[in-house]
Design an enzyme around this catalytic site. Structure first.
Site, PDB file in Angstrom:
ATOM      1  N   HIS A   7       0.858  -1.125   0.030  1.00  0.00           N
ATOM      2  CA  HIS A   7      -0.201  -0.046   0.001  1.00  0.00           C
ATOM      3  C   HIS A   7       0.753   1.094  -0.046  1.00  0.00           C
ATOM      4  CE1 HIS A   7       0.311  -0.731   4.361  1.00  0.00           C
ATOM      5  NE2 HIS A   7       0.396   0.636   4.563  1.00  0.00           N
ATOM      6  N   GLU A  43      -8.380   4.759   9.543  1.00  0.00           N
ATOM      7  CA  GLU A  43      -7.671   4.135   8.196  1.00  0.00           C
ATOM      8  C   GLU A  43      -8.807   3.528   7.376  1.00  0.00           C
ATOM      9  OE1 GLU A  43      -4.883   0.745   9.029  1.00  0.00           O
ATOM     10  OE2 GLU A  43      -6.303   0.227   7.626  1.00  0.00           O
ATOM     11  N   GLN A  60      -3.857   3.496   1.389  1.00  0.00           N
ATOM     12  CA  GLN A  60      -4.203   3.255   2.924  1.00  0.00           C
ATOM     13  C   GLN A  60      -4.316   5.067   3.308  1.00  0.00           C
ATOM     14  OE1 GLN A  60      -1.215   2.372   5.813  1.00  0.00           O
ATOM     15  NE2 GLN A  60      -2.754   1.001   6.471  1.00  0.00           N
ATOM     16  N   HIS A  84       4.076   7.162   3.712  1.00  0.00           N
ATOM     17  CA  HIS A  84       4.712   6.108   3.659  1.00  0.00           C
ATOM     18  C   HIS A  84       4.253   5.263   2.477  1.00  0.00           C
ATOM     19  CE1 HIS A  84       1.315   4.481   6.265  1.00  0.00           C
ATOM     20  NE2 HIS A  84       1.699   3.151   5.660  1.00  0.00           N
ATOM     21  N   GLU A 134       7.296   0.868   5.120  1.00  0.00           N
ATOM     22  CA  GLU A 134       6.723  -0.459   5.935  1.00  0.00           C
ATOM     23  C   GLU A 134       6.852  -1.539   5.112  1.00  0.00           C
ATOM     24  OE1 GLU A 134       2.793   0.540   6.493  1.00  0.00           O
ATOM     25  OE2 GLU A 134       2.106  -1.324   7.197  1.00  0.00           O
TER      26      GLU A 134
HETATM   27  C1  V0V Z   1       8.840  11.835   9.821  1.00  0.00           C
HETATM   28  N1  V0V Z   1      10.037  12.087   9.157  1.00  0.00           N
HETATM   29  C2  V0V Z   1       9.864  11.560   7.885  1.00  0.00           C
HETATM   30  C3  V0V Z   1       8.529  11.110   8.303  1.00  0.00           C
HETATM   31  N2  V0V Z   1       7.904  11.126   9.366  1.00  0.00           N
HETATM   32  N3  V0V Z   1      10.190  11.680   6.871  1.00  0.00           N
HETATM   33  C4  V0V Z   1       9.474  11.104   5.656  1.00  0.00           C
HETATM   34  N4  V0V Z   1       8.419  10.333   6.064  1.00  0.00           N
HETATM   35  C5  V0V Z   1       7.573  10.347   7.005  1.00  0.00           C
HETATM   36  N5  V0V Z   1       6.443   9.812   7.240  1.00  0.00           N
HETATM   37  C6  V0V Z   1      11.236  12.708   9.350  1.00  0.00           C
HETATM   38  C7  V0V Z   1      11.100  14.235   9.733  1.00  0.00           C
HETATM   39  O1  V0V Z   1      10.664  15.155   9.096  1.00  0.00           O
HETATM   40  C8  V0V Z   1      12.266  14.442  10.825  1.00  0.00           C
HETATM   41  O2  V0V Z   1      13.179  14.805   9.919  1.00  0.00           O
HETATM   42  C9  V0V Z   1      12.473  13.359  11.144  1.00  0.00           C
HETATM   43  O3  V0V Z   1      12.223  12.120  10.289  1.00  0.00           O
HETATM   44  C10 V0V Z   1      12.229  12.961  12.683  1.00  0.00           C
HETATM   45  O4  V0V Z   1      10.780  13.213  12.737  1.00  0.00           O
HETATM   46  P1  V0V Z   1       9.903  13.659  13.873  1.00  0.00           P
HETATM   47  O5  V0V Z   1       8.811  14.457  13.440  1.00  0.00           O
HETATM   48  O6  V0V Z   1      10.831  14.238  14.889  1.00  0.00           O
HETATM   49  O7  V0V Z   1       9.136  12.428  14.313  1.00  0.00           O
HETATM   50  P2  V0V Z   1       9.705  11.262  15.185  1.00  0.00           P
HETATM   51  O8  V0V Z   1      11.076  10.822  15.083  1.00  0.00           O
HETATM   52  O9  V0V Z   1       9.146  11.207  16.750  1.00  0.00           O
HETATM   53  O10 V0V Z   1       9.094   9.969  14.391  1.00  0.00           O
HETATM   54  C11 V0V Z   1       9.264   9.793  12.986  1.00  0.00           C
HETATM   55  C12 V0V Z   1       8.988   8.119  12.953  1.00  0.00           C
HETATM   56  C13 V0V Z   1       7.711   7.711  13.224  1.00  0.00           C
HETATM   57  C14 V0V Z   1       9.238   7.815  11.475  1.00  0.00           C
HETATM   58  C15 V0V Z   1       9.812   7.231  13.802  1.00  0.00           C
HETATM   59  O11 V0V Z   1       6.774   8.738  12.498  1.00  0.00           O
HETATM   60  C16 V0V Z   1       7.191   6.454  13.332  1.00  0.00           C
HETATM   61  O12 V0V Z   1       7.565   5.806  14.365  1.00  0.00           O
HETATM   62  N6  V0V Z   1       6.517   5.826  12.213  1.00  0.00           N
HETATM   63  C17 V0V Z   1       6.177   4.509  12.047  1.00  0.00           C
HETATM   64  C18 V0V Z   1       4.705   4.475  12.481  1.00  0.00           C
HETATM   65  C19 V0V Z   1       3.713   5.213  11.701  1.00  0.00           C
HETATM   66  O13 V0V Z   1       4.068   5.919  10.707  1.00  0.00           O
HETATM   67  N7  V0V Z   1       2.290   4.837  11.826  1.00  0.00           N
HETATM   68  C20 V0V Z   1       1.208   5.557  11.150  1.00  0.00           C
HETATM   69  C21 V0V Z   1       0.889   4.651  10.096  1.00  0.00           C
HETATM   70  P3  V0V Z   1      14.124  16.284  10.157  1.00  0.00           P
HETATM   71  O14 V0V Z   1      13.082  17.332  10.192  1.00  0.00           O
HETATM   72  O15 V0V Z   1      14.676  15.786  11.574  1.00  0.00           O
HETATM   73  O16 V0V Z   1      15.041  16.312   8.973  1.00  0.00           O
HETATM   74  S1  V0V Z   1      -0.147   3.143  10.658  1.00  0.00           S
HETATM   75  C22 V0V Z   1       0.002   2.044   9.345  1.00  0.00           C
HETATM   76  O17 V0V Z   1       0.775   2.308   8.159  1.00  0.00           O
HETATM   77  C23 V0V Z   1      -0.730   0.867   9.717  1.00  0.00           C
HETATM   78  C24 V0V Z   1      -1.453   0.690  10.619  1.00  0.00           C
HETATM   79  C25 V0V Z   1      -0.679  -0.006   8.398  1.00  0.00           C
HETATM   80  O18 V0V Z   1      -0.201  -0.092   7.330  1.00  0.00           O
HETATM   81  O19 V0V Z   1      -1.339  -1.103   8.651  1.00  0.00           O
HETATM   82 CO    CO Z   2       0.781   1.467   6.305  1.00  0.00          CO
END
Ligand code: V0V
Ligand code: CO
Length: 150
Positions: A7, A43, A60, A84, A134
């Site tokens: 996705h 979602e 998604q 993502h 992912e």
């Molecule tokens: C953050 N950054 C990204 C980003 N999110 N870059 C590209 N794409 C993204 N989506 C960058 C952000 O601009 C910062 O860069 C740096 O990473 C740190 O970001 P932050 O805002 O300080 O945030 P953090 O570090 O607290 O969290 C970032 C992470 C977090 C990636 C660790 O978003 C995470 O754990 N994501 C995984 C879970 C998730 O996304 N769940 C929602 C979808 P600079 O400014 O320092 O350069 S759930 C899903 O997909 C499901 C349920 C499914 O598929 O079934």
């Molecule tokens: Co997802």
């Protein structure tokens, strides 16, 4: 082995309005919707096509359930858009372990629960040329049913 795009995750402020855009503009219908409290998202999965390995490819659509969630933080900073990409694999544990060995940060020690009972993990965007990535293994089909039953 990663075998397909599972996705593309798209962050939005208003899930219902965004779903309506995809329906009215492209004719896409919602295949499945749920709330994932752990991930802080509401979602909707829109199926675009089936895949040769029995899986499928979805959009998604993601609305945050709280401001301090991953999608909530991202939306506040970037506004709506692609959040993502997700690759499908039959074995998320094995692929995550292989990728971790290559020096890419895998965010979870053990895969967590994703859409439709799937098992998911994420790779840090800073290790993937700016793309939050992912990995997904779909839930096995229900006894006597098809994967569509999930
Ligand atoms: C953050 N950054 C990204 C980003 N999110 N870059 C590209 N794409 C993204 N989506 C960058 C952000 O601009 C910062 O860069 C740096 O990473 C740190 O970001 P932050 O805002 O300080 O945030 P953090 O570090 O607290 O969290 C970032 C992470 C977090 C990636 C660790 O978003 C995470 O754990 N994501 C995984 C879970 C998730 O996304 N769940 C929602 C979808 P600079 O400014 O320092 O350069 S759930 C899903 O997909 C499901 C349920 C499914 O598929 O079934
Ligand atoms: Co997802």
């Amino acid at each position: 082995m990663l075998t397909r795009i599972d996705h593309i995750g798209i962050a939005c402020h208003d899930l219902d309005r965004t779903v309506e855009f995809y329906r009215a503009t492209y004719g896409f219908e919602v295949h499945h919707s749920e709330i994932n409290e752990e991930q802080g998202v509401r979602e909707a999965m829109i199926k675009v096509n089936d895949a040769s390995d029995g899986g499928a490819t979805y959009l998604q659509l993601l609305e945050p359930t709280r401001e301090d969630s991953a999608v909530g933080k991202w939306l506040a900073k970037n506004g709506e858009g692609v959040h993502h990409i997700a690759f499908g694999t039959a074995d998320v544990d094995a692929d995550a372990a292989d990728i971790r060995e290559k020096g890419v940060r895998v965010l979870y020690d053990e895969p967590r629960t994703g859409s439709m009972g799937s098992r998911i993990t994420f790779l840090h965007p800073k290790d993937c040329h700016g793309v939050l990535t992912e990995l997904v293994t779909a839930a096995p089909p229900a006894e006597g049913g098809s994967p569509e039953d999930h």
